[in-house]
Design a protein around this motif. Structure first.
Motif, PDB file in Angstrom:
ATOM      1  N   MET A   1      47.210  48.117  63.754  1.00 30.25           N
ATOM      2  CA  MET A   1      46.144  47.203  63.581  1.00 30.25           C
ATOM      3  C   MET A   1      46.192  46.664  62.162  1.00 30.25           C
ATOM      4  N   ASP A   2      46.268  47.874  61.363  1.00 28.41           N
ATOM      5  CA  ASP A   2      46.263  47.465  59.770  1.00 28.41           C
ATOM      6  C   ASP A   2      47.376  46.592  59.520  1.00 28.41           C
ATOM      7  N   ARG A   3      48.541  46.832  59.985  1.00 35.16           N
ATOM      8  CA  ARG A   3      49.684  45.790  59.629  1.00 35.16           C
ATOM      9  C   ARG A   3      49.516  44.410  59.647  1.00 35.16           C
ATOM     10  N   SER A   4      48.589  44.070  60.746  1.00 34.28           N
ATOM     11  CA  SER A   4      48.615  42.880  61.340  1.00 34.28           C
ATOM     12  C   SER A   4      47.157  42.305  60.634  1.00 34.28           C
ATOM     13  N   CYS A   5      46.403  42.951  59.894  1.00 32.58           N
ATOM     14  CA  CYS A   5      45.370  42.609  59.373  1.00 32.58           C
ATOM     15  C   CYS A   5      45.506  42.024  57.863  1.00 32.58           C
ATOM     16  N   PRO A   6      45.349  40.851  57.652  1.00 35.23           N
ATOM     17  CA  PRO A   6      45.609  40.182  56.122  1.00 35.23           C
ATOM     18  C   PRO A   6      44.701  40.954  54.968  1.00 35.23           C
ATOM     19  N   VAL A   7      43.478  41.172  55.488  1.00 35.65           N
ATOM     20  CA  VAL A   7      42.609  41.919  54.521  1.00 35.65           C
ATOM     21  C   VAL A   7      43.112  43.353  54.237  1.00 35.65           C
ATOM     22  N   CYS A   8      43.662  43.981  55.143  1.00 39.98           N
ATOM     23  CA  CYS A   8      44.110  45.386  54.917  1.00 39.98           C
ATOM     24  C   CYS A   8      45.403  45.402  54.069  1.00 39.98           C
ATOM     25  N   ARG A   9      46.350  44.365  54.493  1.00 41.64           N
ATOM     26  CA  ARG A   9      47.529  44.195  53.600  1.00 41.64           C
ATOM     27  C   ARG A   9      47.494  44.104  52.561  1.00 41.64           C
ATOM     28  N   THR A  10      46.304  43.139  51.937  1.00 42.11           N
ATOM     29  CA  THR A  10      45.970  42.711  50.682  1.00 42.11           C
ATOM     30  C   THR A  10      45.314  43.894  50.101  1.00 42.11           C
ATOM     31  N   ALA A  11      44.563  44.652  50.369  1.00 38.85           N
ATOM     32  CA  ALA A  11      43.857  45.939  49.811  1.00 38.85           C
ATOM     33  C   ALA A  11      45.020  46.948  49.610  1.00 38.85           C
ATOM     34  N   GLU A  12      45.856  46.887  50.518  1.00 41.76           N
ATOM     35  CA  GLU A  12      46.946  47.803  50.093  1.00 41.76           C
ATOM     36  C   GLU A  12      47.669  47.673  49.140  1.00 41.76           C
ATOM     37  N   ILE A  13      47.918  46.268  48.895  1.00 41.89           N
ATOM     38  CA  ILE A  13      48.845  46.123  47.628  1.00 41.89           C
ATOM     39  C   ILE A  13      47.928  46.417  46.336  1.00 41.89           C
ATOM     40  N   ILE A  14      46.572  46.054  46.325  1.00 39.87           N
ATOM     41  CA  ILE A  14      45.877  46.029  44.886  1.00 39.87           C
ATOM     42  C   ILE A  14      45.160  47.449  44.702  1.00 39.87           C
ATOM     43  N   SER A  15      45.262  48.265  45.921  1.00 35.94           N
ATOM     44  CA  SER A  15      44.441  49.634  45.675  1.00 35.94           C
ATOM     45  C   SER A  15      45.051  50.639  44.899  1.00 35.94           C
ATOM     46  N   GLY A  16      46.452  50.526  44.448  1.00 37.14           N
ATOM     47  CA  GLY A  16      47.118  51.662  44.012  1.00 37.14           C
ATOM     48  C   GLY A  16      46.485  51.690  42.433  1.00 37.14           C
ATOM     49  N   LYS A  17      46.255  53.002  42.151  1.00 47.09           N
ATOM     50  CA  LYS A  17      45.445  53.134  40.478  1.00 47.09           C
ATOM     51  C   LYS A  17      46.593  52.383  39.596  1.00 47.09           C
ATOM     52  N   TRP A  18      45.739  51.837  38.789  1.00 48.65           N
ATOM     53  CA  TRP A  18      46.255  51.032  37.824  1.00 48.65           C
ATOM     54  C   TRP A  18      46.945  49.521  38.083  1.00 48.65           C
ATOM     55  N   THR A  19      47.067  49.077  39.257  1.00 54.35           N
ATOM     56  CA  THR A  19      47.648  47.984  39.882  1.00 54.35           C
ATOM     57  C   THR A  19      46.746  46.844  39.408  1.00 54.35           C
ATOM     58  N   LEU A  20      45.483  46.642  39.687  1.00 57.20           N
ATOM     59  CA  LEU A  20      44.533  45.663  39.381  1.00 57.20           C
ATOM     60  C   LEU A  20      44.558  45.451  37.650  1.00 57.20           C
ATOM     61  N   LEU A  21      44.729  46.508  37.075  1.00 54.76           N
ATOM     62  CA  LEU A  21      44.627  46.477  35.599  1.00 54.76           C
ATOM     63  C   LEU A  21      45.867  45.825  34.982  1.00 54.76           C
ATOM     64  N   VAL A  22      47.200  46.012  35.806  1.00 58.66           N
ATOM     65  CA  VAL A  22      48.437  45.700  35.311  1.00 58.66           C
ATOM     66  C   VAL A  22      48.491  44.100  35.690  1.00 58.66           C
ATOM     67  N   ILE A  23      47.856  43.431  36.617  1.00 56.90           N
ATOM     68  CA  ILE A  23      47.615  42.378  37.076  1.00 56.90           C
ATOM     69  C   ILE A  23      46.834  41.664  35.989  1.00 56.90           C
ATOM     70  N   ARG A  24      45.985  42.179  35.824  1.00 57.23           N
ATOM     71  CA  ARG A  24      44.780  41.569  34.871  1.00 57.23           C
ATOM     72  C   ARG A  24      45.411  41.315  33.406  1.00 57.23           C
ATOM     73  N   ASP A  25      46.251  42.454  33.016  1.00 61.27           N
ATOM     74  CA  ASP A  25      46.824  42.183  31.635  1.00 61.27           C
ATOM     75  C   ASP A  25      47.966  41.049  31.819  1.00 61.27           C
ATOM     76  N   LEU A  26      48.884  40.947  32.765  1.00 61.55           N
ATOM     77  CA  LEU A  26      49.844  40.065  32.806  1.00 61.55           C
ATOM     78  C   LEU A  26      49.220  38.515  33.233  1.00 61.55           C
ATOM     79  N   ALA A  27      47.892  38.685  33.533  1.00 64.16           N
ATOM     80  CA  ALA A  27      47.115  37.258  33.834  1.00 64.16           C
ATOM     81  C   ALA A  27      47.027  36.553  32.577  1.00 64.16           C
ATOM     82  N   GLU A  28      46.856  37.285  31.681  1.00 62.24           N
ATOM     83  CA  GLU A  28      46.366  36.998  30.045  1.00 62.24           C
ATOM     84  C   GLU A  28      47.815  36.442  29.403  1.00 62.24           C
ATOM     85  N   GLU A  29      48.934  36.837  29.722  1.00 62.07           N
ATOM     86  CA  GLU A  29      50.214  36.559  29.227  1.00 62.07           C
ATOM     87  C   GLU A  29      51.472  37.490  29.791  1.00 62.07           C
ATOM     88  N   ASN A  30      52.507  36.989  29.608  1.00 57.68           N
ATOM     89  CA  ASN A  30      53.654  37.925  29.957  1.00 57.68           C
ATOM     90  C   ASN A  30      53.768  39.197  28.894  1.00 57.68           C
TER      91      ASN A  30
END
Length: 104
Positions: free
Chosen positions: A3-32
């Motif tokens: 059920m989790d695999r078919s849920c788009p919210v669960c799949r998105t949360a899985e990608i961004i929930s890793g420790k540091w992941t959001l911060l890496v994305i935030r930093d790269l949003a500013e510049e390469n």
């Protein structure tokens, strides 16, 4: 679960929930950034953890690594289109946190 695999919210949360992941994305949003620049801006992250996070984000096609043919070779990380699409989501999370989750 399946059920989790078919849920788009669960799949998105899985990608961004890793420790540091959001911060890496935030930093790269500013510049390469290069690996050493990310390491500096993400205070407290170990090189091994940063390497694993970047590799996982590359596998998900959120981040791409560009290598420049210089001596020594220079590598730079950038958000892909798929990665950039997460930035407004992160901004919304910041807004929500500031409004509803008062720092303790």
């Amino acid at each position: 679960t399946d059920m989790d695999r078919s849920c788009p919210v669960c799949r998105t949360a899985e990608i961004i929930s890793g420790k540091w992941t959001l911060l890496v994305i935030r930093d790269l949003a500013e510049e390469n950034k290069r690996f050493c620049e990310l390491e500096r801006s993400l205070e407290g992250i170990s090189p091994r953890t940063l390497s694993l996070r970047l590799r996982a984000l590359e596998e998900c096609e959120i981040v791409a690594r560009h290598t420049y043919p210089e001596v020594p070779p220079r590598g730079e990380y950038a958000l892909t289109e798929k990665g950039r699409a997460l930035v407004p989501l992160i901004e919304e999370m910041r807004t929500y946190g500031e409004r509803w989750l008062v720092a303790v």
